[in-house]
Design an enzyme around this catalytic site. Structure first.
Site, mmCIF file in Angstrom:
data_model
loop_
_atom_site.group_PDB
_atom_site.id
_atom_site.type_symbol
_atom_site.label_atom_id
_atom_site.label_comp_id
_atom_site.label_asym_id
_atom_site.label_seq_id
_atom_site.Cartn_x
_atom_site.Cartn_y
_atom_site.Cartn_z
ATOM 1 N N ASN A 57 1.831 -15.117 1.392
ATOM 2 C CA ASN A 57 1.407 -15.660 2.682
ATOM 3 C C ASN A 57 1.942 -14.781 3.809
ATOM 4 O O ASN A 57 3.067 -14.278 3.755
ATOM 5 C CB ASN A 57 1.786 -17.135 2.852
ATOM 6 C CG ASN A 57 3.220 -17.475 2.529
ATOM 7 O OD1 ASN A 57 3.886 -16.772 1.773
ATOM 8 N ND2 ASN A 57 3.711 -18.550 3.103
ATOM 9 N N GLU A 59 2.300 -14.871 7.861
ATOM 10 C CA GLU A 59 2.214 -15.703 9.056
ATOM 11 C C GLU A 59 2.114 -14.841 10.311
ATOM 12 O O GLU A 59 2.167 -13.608 10.242
ATOM 13 C CB GLU A 59 3.437 -16.644 9.096
ATOM 14 C CG GLU A 59 3.438 -17.575 7.889
ATOM 15 C CD GLU A 59 4.548 -18.610 7.882
ATOM 16 O OE1 GLU A 59 5.507 -18.484 8.689
ATOM 17 O OE2 GLU A 59 4.460 -19.548 7.073
ATOM 18 N N CYS A 68 -2.873 -17.596 3.663
ATOM 19 C CA CYS A 68 -2.160 -18.039 2.461
ATOM 20 C C CYS A 68 -2.131 -16.943 1.397
ATOM 21 O O CYS A 68 -2.979 -16.047 1.374
ATOM 22 C CB CYS A 68 -2.844 -19.263 1.864
ATOM 23 S SG CYS A 68 -2.853 -20.711 2.917
ATOM 24 N N GLU A 70 -2.855 -17.125 -1.778
ATOM 25 C CA GLU A 70 -4.010 -17.128 -2.681
ATOM 26 C C GLU A 70 -5.148 -16.298 -2.101
ATOM 27 O O GLU A 70 -5.799 -15.515 -2.798
ATOM 28 C CB GLU A 70 -4.503 -18.559 -2.914
ATOM 29 C CG GLU A 70 -3.491 -19.473 -3.589
ATOM 30 C CD GLU A 70 -2.570 -20.188 -2.606
ATOM 31 O OE1 GLU A 70 -2.263 -19.622 -1.535
ATOM 32 O OE2 GLU A 70 -2.146 -21.313 -2.918
ATOM 33 N N CYS A 101 -4.094 -24.987 -0.784
ATOM 34 C CA CYS A 101 -4.732 -25.723 0.310
ATOM 35 C C CYS A 101 -6.252 -25.706 0.133
ATOM 36 O O CYS A 101 -6.798 -24.944 -0.666
ATOM 37 C CB CYS A 101 -4.334 -25.124 1.661
ATOM 38 S SG CYS A 101 -5.266 -23.652 2.117
ATOM 39 N N CYS A 104 -8.073 -22.347 0.544
ATOM 40 C CA CYS A 104 -7.892 -21.441 -0.603
ATOM 41 C C CYS A 104 -8.719 -21.902 -1.799
ATOM 42 O O CYS A 104 -9.272 -21.075 -2.529
ATOM 43 C CB CYS A 104 -6.419 -21.321 -0.966
ATOM 44 S SG CYS A 104 -5.507 -20.383 0.269
#
Ligand code: THU
Length: 155
Positions: A57, A59, A68, A70, A101, A104
């Protein structure tokens, strides 16, 4: 039920290929860029070729821009020419099992649920002590996929 295939880290350790994949996700997780949440996620995605694509991930000071782990892995695979996948391992340091999530799941479905009968194994590992292996179709039932365009709307 298909999403209860494994709920036991001991069974996970019994599969050497899966253990190696999880180890890759554990290692790459260290590279996560998470100054805002502190929540590191590592992903290791196996293509049909056997190649492994890693993701973390990433940010951003503008919080909503975060990507993310994934999706980082999927984007990397597609950029390198691979679009069919066998397995993804996702590692967090949560205690509870942390499943991907919704965004993803949808991104994975674009490639992994595109054809009739297709699916993807998803191995979830929380370093707090929980592991599970399930299928993407169980995580995203009745998914909207490229095939959905062929379905005529009901009037
Ligand atoms: N995150 C992932 O990398 N994968 C998920 O499926 C859920 C959330 C990241 C995004 C953000 O950097 C942090 O976890 C906290 O939400």
């Amino acid at each position: 039920m298909s999403h209860d295939l494994w709920r036991d880290a001991a069974i996970l350790r019994a599969d050497p290929q899966l253990t190696a994949l999880v180890a890759e996700a554990v290692a790459v997780r260290e590279r996560a860029w998470v100054p805002y949440s502190g929540f590191r996620v590592g992903a290791a995605l196996v293509g049909e070729s056997g190649r492994v694509y890693l993701g973390v991930n990433v940010e951003n000071a503008s919080y909503g821009v975060a990507v993310c782990a994934e999706r980082t892995a999927v984007v990397s695979a597609v950029a390198q020419g691979e679009r069919r996948f066998r397995e993804i391992a996702i590692v967090t340091d949560a205690t509870e099992l942390a499943a991907p999530c919704g965004v993803c799941r949808q991104t994975l479905a674009e490639f992994a649920l595109a054809e009739e009968g297709q699916d993807l194994f998803v191995t979830l590992v929380s370093l707090g002590g929980t592991a599970s292996r399930l299928q993407l179709s169980a995580l995203l039932p009745l998914a909207f996929t490229p095939r959905s365009f062929q379905v005529r709307p009901i009037r």
